[in-house]
Design an enzyme around this catalytic site. Structure first.
Site, PDB file in Angstrom:
ATOM      1  CE  LYS A  47      -2.066  -0.940   3.743  1.00 52.73           C
ATOM      2  NZ  LYS A  47      -2.878  -1.191   4.947  1.00 52.73           N
ATOM      3  NE  ARG A 123      -4.553   1.893  11.073  1.00 54.31           N
ATOM      4  CZ  ARG A 123      -3.414   2.537  11.260  1.00 54.31           C
ATOM      5  NH1 ARG A 123      -3.240   3.264  12.322  1.00 54.31           N
ATOM      6  NH2 ARG A 123      -2.445   2.448  10.370  1.00 54.31           N
ATOM      7  NE  ARG A 163       9.693  -6.514   5.943  1.00 53.35           N
ATOM      8  CZ  ARG A 163       8.701  -5.643   6.152  1.00 53.35           C
ATOM      9  NH1 ARG A 163       8.236  -4.920   5.157  1.00 53.35           N
ATOM     10  NH2 ARG A 163       8.179  -5.522   7.343  1.00 53.35           N
ATOM     11  NE  ARG A 197      12.214  -3.919  10.365  1.00 57.51           N
ATOM     12  CZ  ARG A 197      11.617  -3.399   9.305  1.00 57.51           C
ATOM     13  NH1 ARG A 197      10.449  -3.832   8.919  1.00 57.51           N
ATOM     14  NH2 ARG A 197      12.183  -2.423   8.644  1.00 57.51           N
ATOM     15  NE  ARG A 208       2.749  -7.087  11.482  1.00 50.78           N
ATOM     16  CZ  ARG A 208       3.811  -7.101  10.679  1.00 50.78           C
ATOM     17  NH1 ARG A 208       4.786  -7.961  10.876  1.00 50.78           N
ATOM     18  NH2 ARG A 208       3.909  -6.257   9.678  1.00 50.78           N
TER      19      ARG A 208
END
Ligand SMILES: [Zn+2]
Length: 251
Positions: A47, A123, A163, A197, A208
């Site tokens: 996004k 949100r 990642r 991470r 998540r």
């Protein structure tokens, strides 16, 4: 001979008139269309990258409610002081406050000739409702477009869990394990070690995503039941550049 020249001149005049008229009409038409976009899509779907490309290459404007909160707090504006107090008390900033801060910004700073992207908004269902009501009553000239960036959960997990980031805080370059140049685990920009991470670990990513999906569904259900159209941008297997091209094609 004169007749032929006459025809040619006549044709030129007619063609240029049509051309100029169409051009003027189109330019006017585009100017009148004011658009506000909001992108839905799980973390890792790109996004942010898409918004960045729209700003850099198409001259869009983007406003992040998170940045706006921080800016107001830093400048100690009335709303900034209020938000700071609420956050310090460990409470949630009310939807009215966030939405009011955003609509004030739009009134004062939005360039009516540029499409605007809302980053991180809405949100909550409350924010969505207050904002929709505000647009209807105060900015009916704006068209609100909801773009849902669609990517399968497996693809998102593979993107995020694969990642690797540079551990050098000053560099923070981002790579993906599938890139041949990072097979040695070394940052190509500064030579530091690449790490994964903590919140990119697969279980964390899935958790998540669950939280995100639940919230997104609630918001999209709200929009659907209130007659808003949701435009889906399926980006499975597309590169950043292709995603941008696809977005341009729906403008
Ligand atoms: Zn680096």
């Amino acid at each position: 001979m004169n007749k032929i020249i006459g025809y040619i001149i006549f044709t030129i005049v007619v063609v240029s008139t049509i051309f100029l008229y169409t051009k003027y009409y189109k330019a006017n038409d585009m100017k009148q269309e004011k658009v506000i976009f909001t992108f839905f899509g799980a973390p890792g779907c790109g996004k942010g990258t898409l918004a960045e490309q729209a700003v850099n290459k198409l001259g869009f404007q983007v406003i992040s409610t998170g940045d706006l909160c921080r800016k107001n707090i830093a400048e100690q504006t009335e709303v900034g002081k209020e938000i700071e107090k609420i956050i310090k008390a460990g409470k949630l900033v009310p939807d009215e406050l966030i939405t009011g801060m955003l609509t004030d910004w739009i009134k004062q700073n939005a360039d009516p000739d540029k499409p605007l992207i809302l980053d991180g908004f809405p949100r909550t269902k409350g924010q969505a409702r207050i904002f929709a009501q505000y647009l209807k009553e105060n900015m009916p000239e704006y068209k609100f477009r909801i773009i849902k960036i669609d990517l399968s959960e497996e693809e998102i997990v593979s993107r995020l869990a694969g990642r690797r980031v540079c551990e050098n805080k000053a560099c923070q370059a981002v790579y993906h394990i599938s890139m041949p140049e990072v097979q040695d685990g070394i940052c190509k920009k500064c030579g530091s070690k690449l790490i994964s991470r903590a919140d990119d670990k697969e279980e964390v990513v899935r958790e998540r995503l669950n939280v995100y999906n639940k919230n997104e569904k609630e918001l999209l259900d709200f929009y659907k039941s209130n007659g808003f159209e949701i435009e889906t941008l399926n980006i499975a297997g597309l590169s950043r550049k292709q995603v941008f091209e696809k977005f341009k094609s729906i403008l």
